[in-house]
Structure formats: structure tokens, C-alpha cells
Design a protein around this motif. Structure first.
Motif, PDB file in Angstrom:
ATOM      1  N   ARG A 115     -30.212  29.450 -19.807  1.00 28.24           N
ATOM      2  CA  ARG A 115     -30.806  28.361 -19.036  1.00 28.24           C
ATOM      3  C   ARG A 115     -29.703  27.410 -18.602  1.00 28.24           C
ATOM      4  NH1 ARG A 115     -35.683  25.375 -21.878  1.00 28.24           N
ATOM      5  NH2 ARG A 115     -36.461  27.525 -21.742  1.00 28.24           N
ATOM      6  N   ASP A 116     -29.464  27.347 -17.303  1.00 27.20           N
ATOM      7  CA  ASP A 116     -28.410  26.480 -16.797  1.00 27.20           C
ATOM      8  C   ASP A 116     -28.773  26.022 -15.390  1.00 27.20           C
ATOM      9  OD1 ASP A 116     -28.073  28.845 -15.448  1.00 27.20           O
ATOM     10  OD2 ASP A 116     -26.118  29.311 -16.280  1.00 27.20           O
ATOM     11  N   GLU A 117     -27.831  25.376 -14.736  1.00 28.77           N
ATOM     12  CA  GLU A 117     -28.081  24.826 -13.405  1.00 28.77           C
ATOM     13  C   GLU A 117     -28.395  25.944 -12.424  1.00 28.77           C
ATOM     14  OE1 GLU A 117     -25.907  21.751 -10.254  1.00 28.77           O
ATOM     15  OE2 GLU A 117     -24.808  22.558 -11.975  1.00 28.77           O
ATOM     16  N   VAL A 118     -29.471  25.774 -11.657  1.00 31.99           N
ATOM     17  CA  VAL A 118     -29.908  26.792 -10.704  1.00 31.99           C
ATOM     18  C   VAL A 118     -30.059  26.157  -9.326  1.00 31.99           C
ATOM     19  CG1 VAL A 118     -31.782  28.361 -10.055  1.00 31.99           C
ATOM     20  CG2 VAL A 118     -31.085  28.187 -12.450  1.00 31.99           C
ATOM     21  N   LEU A 119     -29.569  26.850  -8.305  1.00 31.87           N
ATOM     22  CA  LEU A 119     -29.688  26.395  -6.925  1.00 31.87           C
ATOM     23  C   LEU A 119     -30.438  27.460  -6.128  1.00 31.87           C
ATOM     24  CD1 LEU A 119     -28.855  24.372  -4.636  1.00 31.87           C
ATOM     25  CD2 LEU A 119     -26.825  25.810  -4.300  1.00 31.87           C
ATOM     26  N   LEU A 120     -31.559  27.073  -5.527  1.00 34.90           N
ATOM     27  CA  LEU A 120     -32.297  27.983  -4.665  1.00 34.90           C
ATOM     28  C   LEU A 120     -31.487  28.256  -3.399  1.00 34.90           C
ATOM     29  CD1 LEU A 120     -34.960  29.486  -3.951  1.00 34.90           C
ATOM     30  CD2 LEU A 120     -35.709  27.357  -2.865  1.00 34.90           C
ATOM     31  N   LEU A 121     -31.375  29.522  -3.031  1.00 36.64           N
ATOM     32  CA  LEU A 121     -30.648  29.902  -1.826  1.00 36.64           C
ATOM     33  C   LEU A 121     -31.560  30.731  -0.936  1.00 36.64           C
ATOM     34  CD1 LEU A 121     -27.239  30.812  -3.461  1.00 36.64           C
ATOM     35  CD2 LEU A 121     -27.720  28.830  -2.018  1.00 36.64           C
ATOM     36  N   HIS A 122     -31.504  30.448   0.359  1.00 32.64           N
ATOM     37  CA  HIS A 122     -32.418  31.044   1.315  1.00 32.64           C
ATOM     38  C   HIS A 122     -31.771  32.190   2.087  1.00 32.64           C
ATOM     39  CE1 HIS A 122     -35.055  27.597   0.619  1.00 32.64           C
ATOM     40  NE2 HIS A 122     -33.977  26.831   0.727  1.00 32.64           N
ATOM     41  N   HIS A 123     -32.603  33.023   2.665  1.00 30.67           N
ATOM     42  CA  HIS A 123     -32.116  34.056   3.572  1.00 30.67           C
ATOM     43  C   HIS A 123     -31.188  33.421   4.604  1.00 30.67           C
ATOM     44  CE1 HIS A 123     -32.489  36.407   7.396  1.00 30.67           C
ATOM     45  NE2 HIS A 123     -32.173  37.364   6.570  1.00 30.67           N
ATOM     46  N   GLY A 124     -30.037  34.029   4.799  1.00 26.82           N
ATOM     47  CA  GLY A 124     -29.070  33.505   5.757  1.00 26.82           C
ATOM     48  C   GLY A 124     -28.017  32.597   5.162  1.00 26.82           C
ATOM     49  N   ALA A 125     -28.191  32.180   3.900  1.00 23.85           N
ATOM     50  CA  ALA A 125     -27.148  31.374   3.261  1.00 23.85           C
ATOM     51  C   ALA A 125     -25.851  32.178   3.195  1.00 23.85           C
ATOM     52  CB  ALA A 125     -27.587  30.954   1.864  1.00 23.85           C
ATOM     53  N   ARG A 126     -24.730  31.493   3.359  1.00 26.54           N
ATOM     54  CA  ARG A 126     -23.424  32.156   3.482  1.00 26.54           C
ATOM     55  C   ARG A 126     -22.545  31.758   2.301  1.00 26.54           C
ATOM     56  NH1 ARG A 126     -21.690  32.726   8.935  1.00 26.54           N
ATOM     57  NH2 ARG A 126     -19.966  31.294   8.544  1.00 26.54           N
ATOM     58  N   LEU A 127     -21.827  32.748   1.742  1.00 22.56           N
ATOM     59  CA  LEU A 127     -21.028  32.503   0.551  1.00 22.56           C
ATOM     60  C   LEU A 127     -19.698  33.248   0.616  1.00 22.56           C
ATOM     61  CD1 LEU A 127     -24.259  33.257  -0.669  1.00 22.56           C
ATOM     62  CD2 LEU A 127     -23.227  31.677  -2.303  1.00 22.56           C
ATOM     63  N   CYS A 128     -18.753  32.774  -0.186  1.00 22.38           N
ATOM     64  CA  CYS A 128     -17.491  33.483  -0.385  1.00 22.38           C
ATOM     65  C   CYS A 128     -17.530  34.124  -1.761  1.00 22.38           C
ATOM     66  CB  CYS A 128     -16.310  32.520  -0.282  1.00 22.38           C
ATOM     67  SG  CYS A 128     -14.742  33.313  -0.726  1.00 22.38           S
ATOM     68  N   VAL A 129     -17.591  35.462  -1.789  1.00 23.57           N
ATOM     69  CA  VAL A 129     -17.629  36.192  -3.048  1.00 23.57           C
ATOM     70  C   VAL A 129     -16.202  36.432  -3.536  1.00 23.57           C
ATOM     71  CG1 VAL A 129     -18.283  38.350  -4.171  1.00 23.57           C
ATOM     72  CG2 VAL A 129     -19.843  37.277  -2.508  1.00 23.57           C
ATOM     73  N   ALA A 177     -44.321  32.278   4.460  1.00 18.77           N
ATOM     74  CA  ALA A 177     -43.526  31.056   4.300  1.00 18.77           C
ATOM     75  C   ALA A 177     -44.246  29.894   4.974  1.00 18.77           C
ATOM     76  CB  ALA A 177     -42.136  31.232   4.910  1.00 18.77           C
ATOM     77  N   TYR A 178     -44.171  28.720   4.387  1.00 16.28           N
ATOM     78  CA  TYR A 178     -44.863  27.565   4.929  1.00 16.28           C
ATOM     79  C   TYR A 178     -44.334  27.203   6.315  1.00 16.28           C
ATOM     80  CZ  TYR A 178     -46.154  26.932   0.030  1.00 16.28           C
ATOM     81  OH  TYR A 178     -46.604  27.115  -1.251  1.00 16.28           O
ATOM     82  N   TYR A 179     -45.238  26.729   7.167  1.00 19.32           N
ATOM     83  CA  TYR A 179     -44.813  26.181   8.458  1.00 19.32           C
ATOM     84  C   TYR A 179     -44.278  24.769   8.223  1.00 19.32           C
ATOM     85  CZ  TYR A 179     -44.882  24.272  13.150  1.00 19.32           C
ATOM     86  OH  TYR A 179     -44.520  23.681  14.329  1.00 19.32           O
ATOM     87  N   LEU A 180     -43.099  24.509   8.723  1.00 18.70           N
ATOM     88  CA  LEU A 180     -42.471  23.194   8.592  1.00 18.70           C
ATOM     89  C   LEU A 180     -41.760  22.862   9.894  1.00 18.70           C
ATOM     90  CD1 LEU A 180     -41.650  20.781   6.736  1.00 18.70           C
ATOM     91  CD2 LEU A 180     -39.592  22.082   6.171  1.00 18.70           C
ATOM     92  N   TRP A 181     -42.183  21.786  10.527  1.00 18.60           N
ATOM     93  CA  TRP A 181     -41.570  21.373  11.788  1.00 18.60           C
ATOM     94  C   TRP A 181     -40.074  21.134  11.584  1.00 18.60           C
ATOM     95  CZ3 TRP A 181     -43.127  20.796  16.799  1.00 18.60           C
ATOM     96  CH2 TRP A 181     -42.286  20.070  17.651  1.00 18.60           C
ATOM     97  N   GLY A 182     -39.246  21.788  12.396  1.00 22.77           N
ATOM     98  CA  GLY A 182     -37.805  21.631  12.293  1.00 22.77           C
ATOM     99  C   GLY A 182     -37.183  22.387  11.135  1.00 22.77           C
ATOM    100  N   GLY A 183     -37.977  23.199  10.434  1.00 19.24           N
ATOM    101  CA  GLY A 183     -37.471  23.916   9.275  1.00 19.24           C
ATOM    102  C   GLY A 183     -36.749  25.198   9.638  1.00 19.24           C
ATOM    103  N   ASN A 184     -35.763  25.550   8.837  1.00 20.26           N
ATOM    104  CA  ASN A 184     -34.971  26.761   9.053  1.00 20.26           C
ATOM    105  C   ASN A 184     -34.793  27.582   7.787  1.00 20.26           C
ATOM    106  OD1 ASN A 184     -33.902  24.969  11.464  1.00 20.26           O
ATOM    107  ND2 ASN A 184     -33.281  27.060  11.912  1.00 20.26           N
ATOM    108  N   SER A 185     -35.633  27.355   6.785  1.00 21.49           N
ATOM    109  CA  SER A 185     -35.429  28.046   5.515  1.00 21.49           C
ATOM    110  C   SER A 185     -36.656  28.842   5.111  1.00 21.49           C
ATOM    111  CB  SER A 185     -35.093  27.040   4.415  1.00 21.49           C
ATOM    112  OG  SER A 185     -36.273  26.432   3.903  1.00 21.49           O
ATOM    113  N   SER A 186     -36.479  29.652   4.074  1.00 22.12           N
ATOM    114  CA  SER A 186     -37.581  30.472   3.578  1.00 22.12           C
ATOM    115  C   SER A 186     -38.652  29.640   2.890  1.00 22.12           C
ATOM    116  CB  SER A 186     -37.034  31.519   2.597  1.00 22.12           C
ATOM    117  OG  SER A 186     -36.368  30.892   1.516  1.00 22.12           O
ATOM    118  N   VAL A 187     -38.367  28.393   2.569  1.00 21.12           N
ATOM    119  CA  VAL A 187     -39.375  27.501   2.003  1.00 21.12           C
ATOM    120  C   VAL A 187     -40.260  26.935   3.107  1.00 21.12           C
ATOM    121  CG1 VAL A 187     -39.727  25.283   0.863  1.00 21.12           C
ATOM    122  CG2 VAL A 187     -38.110  26.917  -0.079  1.00 21.12           C
ATOM    123  N   GLY A 188     -39.667  26.558   4.218  1.00 21.26           N
ATOM    124  CA  GLY A 188     -40.415  26.016   5.345  1.00 21.26           C
ATOM    125  C   GLY A 188     -39.672  26.264   6.636  1.00 21.26           C
ATOM    126  N   ILE A 189     -40.388  26.782   7.632  1.00 22.34           N
ATOM    127  CA  ILE A 189     -39.733  27.192   8.866  1.00 22.34           C
ATOM    128  C   ILE A 189     -40.692  26.996  10.027  1.00 22.34           C
ATOM    129  CG2 ILE A 189     -40.458  29.623   8.803  1.00 22.34           C
ATOM    130  CD1 ILE A 189     -37.460  30.308   9.502  1.00 22.34           C
TER     131      ILE A 189
END
Length: 287
Positions: A115-129, A177-189
């Protein structure tokens, strides 16, 4: 000029606008990276709504500072506005991978049951592996409090150049996924956010708003032509994507979600609610 793409706030402007606008200073800007799950793009620093959103790993070119916000533009699509300063950090490395599933998460340790710090990441998030070990991808996590690592399930990532080939299939990933005005994520779009996410996952440049998408995307299909998968339908202030000859998918305020809807029913319903007929039926170039 469209203020959504005008890289100037009246005081500072991007160097590309020399001779085109009046400004006290013209600057190249400085690249920063989004380090939170999402970050809004606002029309003004005190705006209570949002024009659009950026995702973790998106780059934002800062042109000017305004208290706890900065002014600039998203490098992803050129959208201009203000974003919170605390959502940004200087990038220390190049992006190598992108989240390919609808949602993932990053942890501060590569331990499934810890159990530690968790950050939700959405489709399209970009990372350096940096490395992959035992199914976990260790990624750079630049933050104001210092460099760190974020650990993601490696199965949720794909290399940045591994493009998808079916925009409709990407859009279907967002079903419910929820409809959200101006949203660009898998939580609201919203409708244009869904189309942009689908096309960009396939390497197709796409503006952020539906009116800009109508101008920029594809070629017009003659009226009465059959609908094909991946076609895009536009109304005034709305956009949807065709999944088969009788069905579309769209983020919409009627369902308050990303949903399938029969094309004929959607056309009739939208007209009946006073928003008019389809203004364009566009088809993308096949790849």
C-alpha cells in the motif's frame, strides 16, 4: 485569429507571431511536462471551467506567468490557455511509452500488494520507461519536490511509435466513461475529446474542438452515401464517430456518457432537441 490557437495573451507572444500581433515581448517559451493525472487548459487564470484538458506526460510550452498559473500552449495540439503551475515540472527525459488501456495506475513502488502512493493514469498518458522488471515498468516522475520513479504494470503500456490502426476501436475503449464538458480523460470526456483521443492514438493529428475538427479532418462524403466505420459526423457543436453502417459512438449529454446510438435515432433526436441536422459527413484517408 482564433484565440484558442493564438499564442499570445496581449503581453507576451510566441516568436512565430512577430509582425502578426502586438506584444511587449516575443519568446520561444520553455517546455514543461504535466505531472498530474490531468491538468486543465483555461481561458483565463481565474476561469472556473475548462476549455480542454491535458494528460500526464503532455508537454506544455510556457510563455508567461500569472500568479499560480502559467500561460502557454499544449504541444500536443497547439491549444492555448492557462494551466496551474503546480501541475508542471521540467522534463528530464524523452517520452518512450504511452498508456494503451483505458485506465492504469502508477505506484511509488514495484510491489503489487504494498500500500503506497497511487496515481491514476488515463489512456494516452505519456511516460519515459527506464527499465522493465518482473512485469513492472519503472518510469521517470519529474516533480517540483525532486525526481522520482513511478511504477506501472508494463502490460498497460505500448511504445510511443506503436500506433493503432482503427480509431473506432479506440473510441470503443471509452464506452461508459462519464460525459464531461471539456474533458479529455477516461474519467470524463466530451465529444471532441473522444474523437481526438481515438485519432491521435492512430497517429492522426486532430484539433481539440469539434468546429476545428470539422475544418481539419478528412474529406466530405456525398449526401446519402453509406456510412463506413471510422467516418465522422458533425452537428453544430457536436461530433460522433461511426462504428458500423447503422451505429455511431459519441460522448454526449443525453446519455451523460460515451455510448452507442443508432445513427438514424441520433440524427432525429438531435434535430428534435433543436440542435439541427448533420452539418458534415467526413471520411478519413485510409492508411
Amino acid at each position: 485569429m482564433d484565440r484558442r490557437l493564438l499564442k499570445s495573451n496581449g503581453h507576451v507572444a510566441h516568436v512565430s507571431l512577430v509582425g502578426q500581433v502586438d506584444a511587449d515581448r516575443f519568446v520561444e517559451g520553455e517546455r514543461f511536462r504535466i505531472t498530474t493525472a490531468t491538468a486543465p487548459i483555461l481561458q483565463t487564470p481565474n476561469d472556473t471551467g475548462r476549455d480542454r484538458e491535458m494528460l500526464f506526460g503532455d508537454d506544455f510550452i510556457v510563455l508567461d506567468e500569472a500568479d499560480d498559473h502559467v500561460f502557454g500552449f499544449s504541444e500536443r495540439d497547439g491549444y492555448v490557455g492557462y494551466t496551474p503551475r503546480d501541475a508542471l515540472a521540467k522534463p528530464s527525459s524523452d517520452v518512450t511509452h504511452v498508456v494503451q488501456v483505458r485506465q492504469s495506475y502508477g505506484k511509488s513502488s514495484a510491489a503489487l500488494k504494498q500500500r503506497d502512493e497511487v496515481l491514476l493514469l488515463h489512456h494516452g498518458a505519456r511516460l519515459c520507461v527506464k527499465q522493465v522488471e518482473d512485469g513492472w515498468a519503472e518510469c521517470d516522475w519529474p516533480r517540483d519536490r525532486g525526481e522520482g520513479s513511478l511504477y506501472l504494470p508494463a502490460a498497460h503500456l505500448s511504445p510511443i511509435g506503436a500506433l493503432e490502426d482503427d480509431p473506432a476501436r479506440v473510441a470503443e475503449r471509452y464506452l461508459g466513461a462519464y460525459y464531461l464538458w471539456g474533458g479529455n480523460s477516461s474519467v470524463g470526456i466530451d465529444c471532441s475529446g473522444l474523437v481526438q483521443a481515438a485519432l491521435m492514438a492512430c497517429g492522426i493529428p486532430c484539433p481539440g474542438d469539434s468546429d476545428m475538427q470539422k475544418q481539419a479532418l478528412g474529406h466530405p462524403v456525398p449526401q446519402g452515401s453509406p456510412y463506413e466505420r471510422g467516418d465522422i459526423l458533425f452537428w453544430k457543436g457536436h461530433v460522433a464517430m461511426v462504428v458500423n453502417s447503422e451505429t455511431l459512438i459519441h460522448a454526449n449529454a443525453h446519455h451523460m456518457a460515451v455510448a452507442y446510438e443508432p445513427i438514424a435515432e441520433a440524427i432525429a433526436r438531435i434535430a428534435a432537441q433543436g440542435d439541427g441536422d448533420v452539418t458534415a459527413h467526413k471520411r478519413l484517408e485510409r492508411r
